[in-house]
Enzyme design. Structure first.
Site, short mmCIF file in Angstrom:
data_model
loop_
_atom_site.label_atom_id
_atom_site.label_comp_id
_atom_site.label_asym_id
_atom_site.label_seq_id
_atom_site.Cartn_x
_atom_site.Cartn_y
_atom_site.Cartn_z
N HIS A 122 10.81 -65.58 29.30
CA HIS A 122 11.17 -64.77 29.68
C HIS A 122 12.44 -65.04 29.54
O HIS A 122 13.28 -66.30 29.65
CB HIS A 122 10.87 -64.72 31.17
CG HIS A 122 11.80 -63.08 32.79
ND1 HIS A 122 11.08 -62.11 31.88
CD2 HIS A 122 12.02 -63.78 32.77
CE1 HIS A 122 11.53 -61.35 32.41
NE2 HIS A 122 12.56 -62.42 33.54
N ASP A 134 5.53 -65.73 29.46
CA ASP A 134 6.26 -64.81 30.61
C ASP A 134 5.10 -64.58 31.32
O ASP A 134 4.11 -63.99 31.12
CB ASP A 134 7.04 -64.00 29.51
CG ASP A 134 8.15 -62.80 31.06
OD1 ASP A 134 8.34 -63.03 31.89
OD2 ASP A 134 8.37 -61.66 30.54
N SER A 155 14.02 -57.20 31.61
CA SER A 155 13.62 -57.09 33.32
C SER A 155 13.64 -56.43 35.09
O SER A 155 13.13 -55.37 33.73
CB SER A 155 13.40 -58.87 33.88
OG SER A 155 12.79 -59.50 34.94
#
Length: 304
Positions: free
Chosen positions: A276, A246, A151
């Site tokens: 995610h 995501d 991320s």
């Protein structure tokens, strides 16, 4: 929605806690809420040594790191930048994952505790990430180096790899980008898909960007949005993981394609049925185990 059963059950359990949406929290509330997840992961593999380090930042400040050494003869160094939108997350929450990566790759894993926004806004995290690379190269001379992250941490790994190329910095053997933030466009297809508003939503990413880089000009800088870099040639080989459900899926896959087009070797995979954060939910979601296996095998293959 095609989420796998384990993820569906996890989200139902999370929903039962009554926690308010992340974008309605203060940074401190969000940090405490997500820190509590570490109790789910359990302990990671035993290490030969675990050391705490302090790294000097480029601005005169400093930040911490945890060094996980799996054996007396590690095969390399894996710098890991944790996720959390540059605002939340810390090395304690990523300790189990770090230990798994160390044990399975044979590498010393350095969990980088870069400074967080809004106390330290852009470009502090990006500069801390590069300072960690130069520290690792000096601390473990001659050891091959992998940069990795999920991320926002994937964002920092990508930015660090490009800066090392541009500045003739330490050589990077491989960059591992797990559903990385690569762009500040909050209105692409994966951002606006209702099926993707799960652990991370569009509203959450608005909240993260507002804390990290409130100035739109900063967001468009390639050190914040690496997809906007003019030239991606000559970068280290990449492993790029994305999740089907995501908001960051499209920009992660676009970055993988840009790398390929620039002649960079890329191994990529979209994990179907995953959301995610699945990668870091170790010992919780089967998808995490599959992704950790993919990353570990890719690192071992490059080291070989």
């Amino acid at each position: 929605m095609a989420l796998d059963e384990a993820t569906t059950q996890f989200l139902l359990q999370m929903g039962d806690t009554g926690v308010k949406p992340l974008h309605e929290m203060t940074p401190d509330e969000a940090r405490m809420t997500f820190a509590a997840l570490r109790d789910l992961y359990g302990p990671g593999p035993e290490m030969v040594r675990v050391e705490e380090a302090v790294i000097d930042g480029e601005d005169g400040g400093s930040f911490g790191a945890r060094v996980l050494v799996p054996s007396e003869t590690p095969r390399g160094v894996l710098l890991y930048y944790h996720g959390g939108g540059w605002v939340i997350g810390g090395i304690d929450e990523f300790d189990t994952l770090g230990r798994q990566l160390a044990a399975r790759t044979g590498c010393t894993v350095v969990l980088v505790d870069y400074r967080l926004a809004p106390e330290h806004r852009y470009p502090t995290a990006a500069r801390d990430a590069y300072a960690a690379l130069t520290w690792a190269a000096a601390t473990f001379p001659g050891q091959p180096i992998v940069v990795a992250g999920d991320s926002a941490g994937g964002n920092l790994a990508a930015v660090t790899a490009r800066r090392a190329r541009d500045e003739g910095g330490p050589e990077i053997l491989l960059q591992v980008l797990v559903y990385p933030v690569t762009d500040c466009d909050l209105d692409n297809g994966s951002y606006t898909d209702p099926a993707n508003q799960l652990m991370l939503s569009r509203d959450s990413m608005v909240w993260f960007w507002d804390h990290y880089a409130p100035d739109p000009a900063d967001r468009a800088d390639p050190d914040a949005s690496p997809l906007r870099a003019a030239d991606l040639s000559g970068l280290p080989p990449a492993v790029v993981l994305t999740a089907e459900h995501d908001v960051l899926r499209d920009e992660g896959e676009a970055y993988a394609e840009r790398l390929r087009a620039a002649g960079v070797p890329v191994e990529s995979r979209r994990f179907e049925g995953q959301m995610h954060a699945f990668f870091t939910l170790v010992n919780v979601l089967p998808g995490s185990a599959a992704a950790v296996t993919m990353v570990s095998e890719a690192v071992r293959s490059r080291l070989a």
